[in-house]
Design a protein around this motif. Structure first.
Motif, PDB file in Angstrom:
ATOM      1  N   GLY A 186       1.271 -34.762  -9.730  1.00 56.58           N
ATOM      2  CA  GLY A 186       1.043 -35.339 -10.458  1.00 56.58           C
ATOM      3  C   GLY A 186       1.980 -37.302  -9.344  1.00 56.58           C
ATOM      4  N   LYS A 187       3.008 -36.314  -8.976  1.00 61.42           N
ATOM      5  CA  LYS A 187       4.470 -38.001  -8.385  1.00 61.42           C
ATOM      6  C   LYS A 187       3.054 -38.222  -6.891  1.00 61.42           C
ATOM      7  CE  LYS A 187       7.711 -35.513 -10.770  1.00 61.42           C
ATOM      8  NZ  LYS A 187       8.930 -35.302 -10.059  1.00 61.42           N
ATOM      9  N   ILE A 223       1.254 -42.849   2.040  1.00 59.47           N
ATOM     10  CA  ILE A 223       1.361 -42.292   0.448  1.00 59.47           C
ATOM     11  C   ILE A 223       0.295 -40.851   0.864  1.00 59.47           C
ATOM     12  CG2 ILE A 223       0.413 -42.977  -1.856  1.00 59.47           C
ATOM     13  CD1 ILE A 223       0.333 -46.114  -1.198  1.00 59.47           C
ATOM     14  N   VAL A 224       1.211 -39.517  -0.172  1.00 65.17           N
ATOM     15  CA  VAL A 224       0.554 -38.661  -0.240  1.00 65.17           C
ATOM     16  C   VAL A 224       0.978 -38.325  -1.453  1.00 65.17           C
ATOM     17  CG1 VAL A 224       0.949 -36.420   0.545  1.00 65.17           C
ATOM     18  CG2 VAL A 224       1.319 -38.766   2.104  1.00 65.17           C
ATOM     19  N   SER A 279       7.085 -41.245  -9.606  1.00 61.42           N
ATOM     20  CA  SER A 279       6.133 -40.226 -10.620  1.00 61.42           C
ATOM     21  C   SER A 279       6.091 -41.242 -12.091  1.00 61.42           C
ATOM     22  CB  SER A 279       7.147 -39.716 -10.939  1.00 61.42           C
ATOM     23  OG  SER A 279       8.533 -40.041 -11.547  1.00 61.42           O
ATOM     24  N   LYS A 280       5.947 -42.508 -11.992  1.00 63.15           N
ATOM     25  CA  LYS A 280       5.606 -43.388 -13.723  1.00 63.15           C
ATOM     26  C   LYS A 280       4.531 -43.497 -13.391  1.00 63.15           C
ATOM     27  CE  LYS A 280      10.244 -43.798 -14.043  1.00 63.15           C
ATOM     28  NZ  LYS A 280      10.739 -43.738 -15.268  1.00 63.15           N
ATOM     29  N   LEU A 282      -5.003 -42.533  -5.980  1.00 56.84           N
ATOM     30  CA  LEU A 282      -4.559 -40.174  -6.755  1.00 56.84           C
ATOM     31  C   LEU A 282      -4.235 -40.217  -7.603  1.00 56.84           C
ATOM     32  CD1 LEU A 282      -2.271 -40.522  -2.878  1.00 56.84           C
ATOM     33  CD2 LEU A 282      -4.764 -39.070  -3.481  1.00 56.84           C
ATOM     34  N   LYS A 283      -3.714 -41.084  -7.931  1.00 58.84           N
ATOM     35  CA  LYS A 283      -4.018 -40.924 -10.032  1.00 58.84           C
ATOM     36  C   LYS A 283      -4.683 -40.923 -10.486  1.00 58.84           C
ATOM     37  CE  LYS A 283       0.747 -41.797 -10.912  1.00 58.84           C
ATOM     38  NZ  LYS A 283       2.197 -41.333 -10.978  1.00 58.84           N
ATOM     39  N   MET A 284      -5.515 -41.545  -9.980  1.00 60.59           N
ATOM     40  CA  MET A 284      -6.596 -40.997 -10.696  1.00 60.59           C
ATOM     41  C   MET A 284      -7.711 -40.010 -10.583  1.00 60.59           C
ATOM     42  SD  MET A 284      -7.231 -43.583 -12.653  1.00 60.59           S
ATOM     43  CE  MET A 284      -9.388 -43.883 -13.526  1.00 60.59           C
ATOM     44  N   SER A 285      -7.238 -38.809  -9.934  1.00 62.28           N
ATOM     45  CA  SER A 285      -7.715 -38.028  -9.575  1.00 62.28           C
ATOM     46  C   SER A 285      -7.242 -37.145  -9.573  1.00 62.28           C
ATOM     47  CB  SER A 285      -7.746 -37.312  -7.655  1.00 62.28           C
ATOM     48  OG  SER A 285      -6.317 -37.196  -7.125  1.00 62.28           O
TER      49      SER A 285
END
Length: 167
Positions: free
Chosen positions: A82-83, A76-77, A110-111, A144-147
């Motif tokens: 933000g995607k 996961i990259v 991207s959701k 990654l989403k939180m960052s």
């Protein structure tokens, strides 16, 4: 005159040789890679080694998490905006043996985090791909989403407290 006597020799390996090369044991690959990989990061903590290889979700240097030794890997990259990009290996080597570009399957996520978690569960546990990496994949996607959220809101991480602050 000398060139006319030479016969054309086909130096391409036969299909059976390619299949044998593609079926190298993961244990053999891990034995070769575990101490000599360029992705190894040995830090301050004794007995703990980290790895930055692609396909390693936990960044731990172990056979289970290795992206080089395992045939089935998940990566996961974070992309711009933000995607997230999910990359898995294609397990059918027969059709992709001579086409390395087709050996990886990528999906852009991207959701919101609930949809991302459902997609990761569908890719890992529901299809019997690597069910043991389900929790690690969801944890990395969440981090990654939180960052991205932290960068967007402008809040900074709390500064580290000094060790002897109370003195």
């Amino acid at each position: 005159f000398f060139l006319a006597k030479l016969k054309h020799v086909d130096r391409r390996p036969e299909r059976s040789q390619l299949r044998a090369m593609a079926n190298v044991s993961p244990d053999l690959i891990w034995g070769c890679v575990k101490n000599t990989s360029a992705f190894l990061r040995k830090g301050r903590f004794p007995g703990v080694s980290f790895s930055t290889e692609p396909g390693n979700l936990t960044n731990m240097a172990s056979f289970k998490a290795s992206g080089l030794a395992n045939k089935k890997t998940i990566d996961i990259v974070q992309l711009e905006g933000g995607k997230l990009q999910l990359t898995t290996n294609v397990t059918d080597f027969e059709g992709t043996m001579r086409k390395p570009a087709r050996m990886k399957r990528t999906t852009v996520l991207s959701k919101n985090m609930t949809a991302v978690a459902k997609t990761l569960t569908a890719v890992t546990a529901d299809t019997f791909y690597r069910a043991d990496l389900k929790r690690a994949a969801i944890a990395k996607a969440c981090a990654l989403k939180m960052s991205v959220k932290r960068k967007a809101s402008g809040s900074k991480a709390k500064p580290a407290r000094k060790k002897w602050e109370w003195l």
